[in-house]
Design an enzyme around this catalytic site. Structure first.
Site, short mmCIF file in Angstrom:
data_model
loop_
_atom_site.label_atom_id
_atom_site.label_comp_id
_atom_site.label_asym_id
_atom_site.label_seq_id
_atom_site.Cartn_x
_atom_site.Cartn_y
_atom_site.Cartn_z
N CYS A 1 0.81 -1.22 0.00
CA CYS A 1 0.00 0.00 0.00
C CYS A 1 0.85 1.27 0.00
CB CYS A 1 -0.96 0.00 1.18
SG CYS A 1 -0.21 -0.31 2.78
N HIS B 1 -2.08 0.80 7.29
CA HIS B 1 -2.46 0.88 5.89
C HIS B 1 -2.19 2.29 5.39
CE1 HIS B 1 -4.45 -0.09 2.21
NE2 HIS B 1 -5.52 0.66 2.42
N ASP C 1 -7.34 4.17 -2.84
CA ASP C 1 -7.10 3.17 -1.81
C ASP C 1 -6.64 1.90 -2.51
OD1 ASP C 1 -7.31 1.05 0.07
OD2 ASP C 1 -8.80 2.18 1.22
#
Length: 322
Positions: free
Chosen positions: A139, A258, A274
């Site tokens: 991420c 995250h 995202d």
């Protein structure tokens, strides 16, 4: 704030390949607010078959790359099989079940889906699960590459996929994403500093504002568990009188961390990325705020303290191209 190495940090018992295991037990696996207890008794021969199948799944199959080596002769990164890859695949599966709910909610709040992407499933997961430092997720690296691409007036997905469509990867971009994540996972390395250094090399700089007669980077931290989402959203949507800004957002909780990203423009609205759900656009900040608060935060399962629903850090960046 701790560096983001992936979705979840999980402690697993280490089993050597030569041990005569009669059973393997995964206990108290916690994913978001879901507590999963899996107790599986396996004979030695059955265990070997399952492990063999898993290893084969992670090490073979069609490459789906535009070419085998990068333009400077590097091969796609892989590492030896580890049991953590199985656990991470389970976690990715649970997170992937939230994709439909998140995407379906976007239109209800006046937003659009720019690109359907999810690192938690499909061909992209198949590529990152093959290395121990990327198996939990990439991420942080994806957000950094997304910001760079957007700042250059391009799409990350045009650079990641041949022809901008899912099916075949451009190995140079895939390699770059994985390598940035791997570099940030090295021992005695601060992942935030690794990403900042990469940004500087790619024309992206921290936004500086004057405080007490000194220029300081815009770096906002806070909690979501006790203070709600207002402080987080204010930090994301604040353009500091300039009218635009790139945001790299870190979310963390008891078990995981995250990263997500956004480009905020007072005139054109909010483009949000995202790595677990894709790229979305809202024509104004208020639509984005309502969607994030009333739908996204719950549908994504990010609101659980056991997941990433406790703390946040928002960094603002500028680019020479903007």
């Amino acid at each position: 704030m701790n560096s983001i190495h992936g979705h979840y940090h999980i402690q697993l018992s280490n089993y050597s390949a030569g041990e005569n295991l009669q059973s393997a037990t995964l206990t108290e696996g916690v994913i978001g607010a879901h507590r999963v207890k899996v107790e599986t008794a396996l004979s030695h021969s059955n265990l070997q078959k399952k492990l063999s199948a898993t290893i084969k799944h992670n090490q073979s199959g069609r490459s789906m790359l535009d070419r085998k080596l990068t333009s400077d002769g590097k091969a796609n990164q892989r590492s030896s099989f580890t049991f953590s890859m199985i656990m991470y695949r389970m976690i990715h599966f649970v997170l992937s079940t939230r994709v439909p709910a998140v995407r379906e909610s976007v239109a209800n709040y006046g937003g659009n889906i720019n690109f359907k992407f999810a690192q938690t499933k499909g061909a992209f997961l198949h590529k990152i699960i093959k290395h121990s430092d990327t198996a939990s997720g990439v991420c942080e690296a994806l957000c950094a590459h997304w910001i760079r691409s957007h700042a250059q007036g391009q799409s990350l997905f045009d650079q990641l996929y041949v022809g901008g469509r899912k099916g075949k990867f451009q190995i140079d971009t895939l390699y770059s994403i994985k390598q940035l994540q791997i570099d940030g996972c090295k021992a005695d390395v601060d992942q935030d500093e690794v990403t900042l250094d990469w940004f500087k090399k790619n024309g992206i700089s921290e936004r500086m504002i004057e405080r007490h007669c000194l220029l300081r980077p815009v770096d906002v931290t806070g909690t979501t568990e006790s203070e709600g989402l207002d402080q987080l959203l204010n930090a994301i949507l604040d353009t500091h009188g300039i009218g635009y800004g790139y945001k790299k957002i870190h979310l963390s909780g008891q078990m995981s961390a995250h990263a997500i990203a956004a480009y905020v423009n007072e005139k054109s609205g909010v483009t949000f990325f995202d790595p677990n759900f894709g790229e979305f656009h809202f024509s104004d900040k208020e639509k984005f705020r309502k969607w994030f608060t009333n739908s996204f935060w719950g549908n994504s399962m990010y609101h659980y303290p056991l997941g990433v629903g406790q703390r946040f850090r928002v960094l603002t960046f500028d680019s020479k191209e903007v």
